[in-house]
Design an enzyme around this catalytic site. Structure first.
Site, short mmCIF file in Angstrom:
data_model
loop_
_atom_site.label_atom_id
_atom_site.label_comp_id
_atom_site.label_asym_id
_atom_site.label_seq_id
_atom_site.Cartn_x
_atom_site.Cartn_y
_atom_site.Cartn_z
N GLU A 49 -50.00 -17.36 39.56
CA GLU A 49 -50.81 -16.71 38.62
C GLU A 49 -52.47 -15.93 39.26
O GLU A 49 -52.88 -15.74 38.62
CB GLU A 49 -51.63 -18.68 38.76
N CYS A 72 -51.81 -25.26 38.64
CA CYS A 72 -52.05 -26.55 39.54
C CYS A 72 -53.90 -26.92 38.57
O CYS A 72 -54.53 -25.56 39.04
CB CYS A 72 -52.09 -26.51 40.79
N CYS A 81 -55.15 -23.08 40.07
CA CYS A 81 -55.05 -22.36 39.39
C CYS A 81 -55.48 -22.31 38.01
O CYS A 81 -56.12 -20.94 37.27
CB CYS A 81 -53.60 -21.99 39.39
#
Length: 364
Positions: A49, A72, A81
């Protein structure tokens, strides 16, 4: 355009390089155009990401992200992220699947929703789960995902009656095996295979940009301590682990360590190692996937103990014959066909003249 399919293709580029992290792909789309893309980098570096957001820059604001696994939401070696997605101003996130990691598992999606970011879950989920099948097992059980791989003749033999096995499968099948090694954390073989064939068990295919990938860990299972420290597996790039039955003679242990191998002593019975303990020890080392390449005694023991998750069998259109010729899977086996180990989600593909049958072991 199927943006999630593109993200899944990116995720595959990370397979075999990022364990114990999952292989993830991500895209940022703005006004119908891809403005950023990325996939998971090796541990300690950026997740998919963040890679995609860095490439998108300011164009990410108001854009849509497609990511193959739930972002996460916790601090590990890198920041969450979800925080990066929120700060980038992304308006919508499509997730192929939720992360089974208890530290995430729906919490990442909730965090995005609370910040007003629309989330959608389930696009190409089956493919996303297959890409990360090893990660899913590892993160939920602590054990690596075990794939049994073998090549047999049409009459089910792995070698002639004299022991010759070079080569049962053709060049295209063997090339694919190197790809399997490329995406796997560890390759496992039994002592008989090492003594008879003296294989290298290395990955001989290039990664992105043509560079060689880090070599998978070579794991040799030797309950009786018969392997030679001069075998090829101990003299190749990468690391080797020799699993020996207790007790190990000090001079033998010293010889293997001087050859550069790690020695792991495990309980054994009649020359057969405790394979559950071996797999648990590999999991503790961050090994998420193991490709078992023979021989029949090792494969038979793994099947007998219910430790195999997936099977990949190459079938060559040749007949070897011979009552003494070995078969791919030994062990105790079953007494009745009704008790046979069965596969599901079966696929059949061709590699040159060879047939490849793959599938997942059904839970009994």
């Amino acid at each position: 355009m199927d943006y999630m399919k593109q993200a899944l293709s990116l995720a595959k580029l990370a397979l075999g390089q990022v364990s114990p992290n999952p292989a993830v792909g991500a895209l940022v789309v703005k006004d119908g155009r891809v403005v950023g893309q990325g996939y998971t980098q090796p541990p300690g570096s950026w997740h998919a990401e963040v890679m995609a957001l860095k490439q998108a820059g300011e164009k990410a604001r108001g854009g849509v992200m497609y990511v193959t696994l739930e972002p996460c939401c916790h601090y590990g070696r890198t920041p969450p992220c979800t925080k990066a997605i929120i700060e980038a101003g992304v308006s919508e996130v499509h997730l192929a699947m939720l992360d089974p990691n208890p530290l995430v598992s729906g919490k990442g999606e909730d965090e995005l929703e609370k910040e007003g970011i629309k989330t959608y879950v389930g696009e190409h989920e089956e493919e996303a789960r297959e890409i990360n099948e090893a990660y899913i097992k590892f993160i939920t059980t602590g054990m690596p995902f075990v794939t049994a791989k073998f090549a047999v003749s049409l009459d089910g033999k792995i070698a002639t009656k004299s022991g010759d096995s070079e080569w049962i499968s053709g060049s295209e099948a063997r090339k694919y095996v190197h790809y399997l090694r490329y995406i796997t954390d560890a390759i496992m073989a039994g002592a008989n295979t090492v003594i008879t064939d003296n294989p290298r068990l290395t990955c001989r295919c290039a990664g992105k940009g043509g560079e060689a990938k880090k070599q998978p860990l070579r794991v040799i299972v030797d309950g009786r301590g018969r392997t030679s420290a001069m075998a090829h597996v101990f003299n190749e790039p990468g690391k080797a682990l020799l699993a020996l039955g207790k007790p190990v003679e000090p001079e033998k242990k010293k010889a293997f360590r001087e050859a550069g191998a790690e020695v792991l002593e495990l309980p054994s019975e009649q020359g057969l190692l405790d394979l559950e303990k071996l797999l648990k020890a590999l999991g503790e080392r961050g090994i998420t996937s193991v490709l078992v390449e023979g021989g029949g005694i090792l494969l038979g023991s793994l099947f007998d103990r219910g430790l195999v998750d997936k099977v990949i069998a190459f079938i060559a259109p040749i007949i070897l014959g011979g009552a003494e010729a070995k078969t791919a899977v030994a062990g105790k086996g079953v007494d009745k066909v009704v008790d046979a180990i069965r596969l599901e989600r079966i696929r059949v593909e061709t590699f040159g003249e060879d047939l490849m049958v793959s599938g997942y072991v059904k839970n009994r």
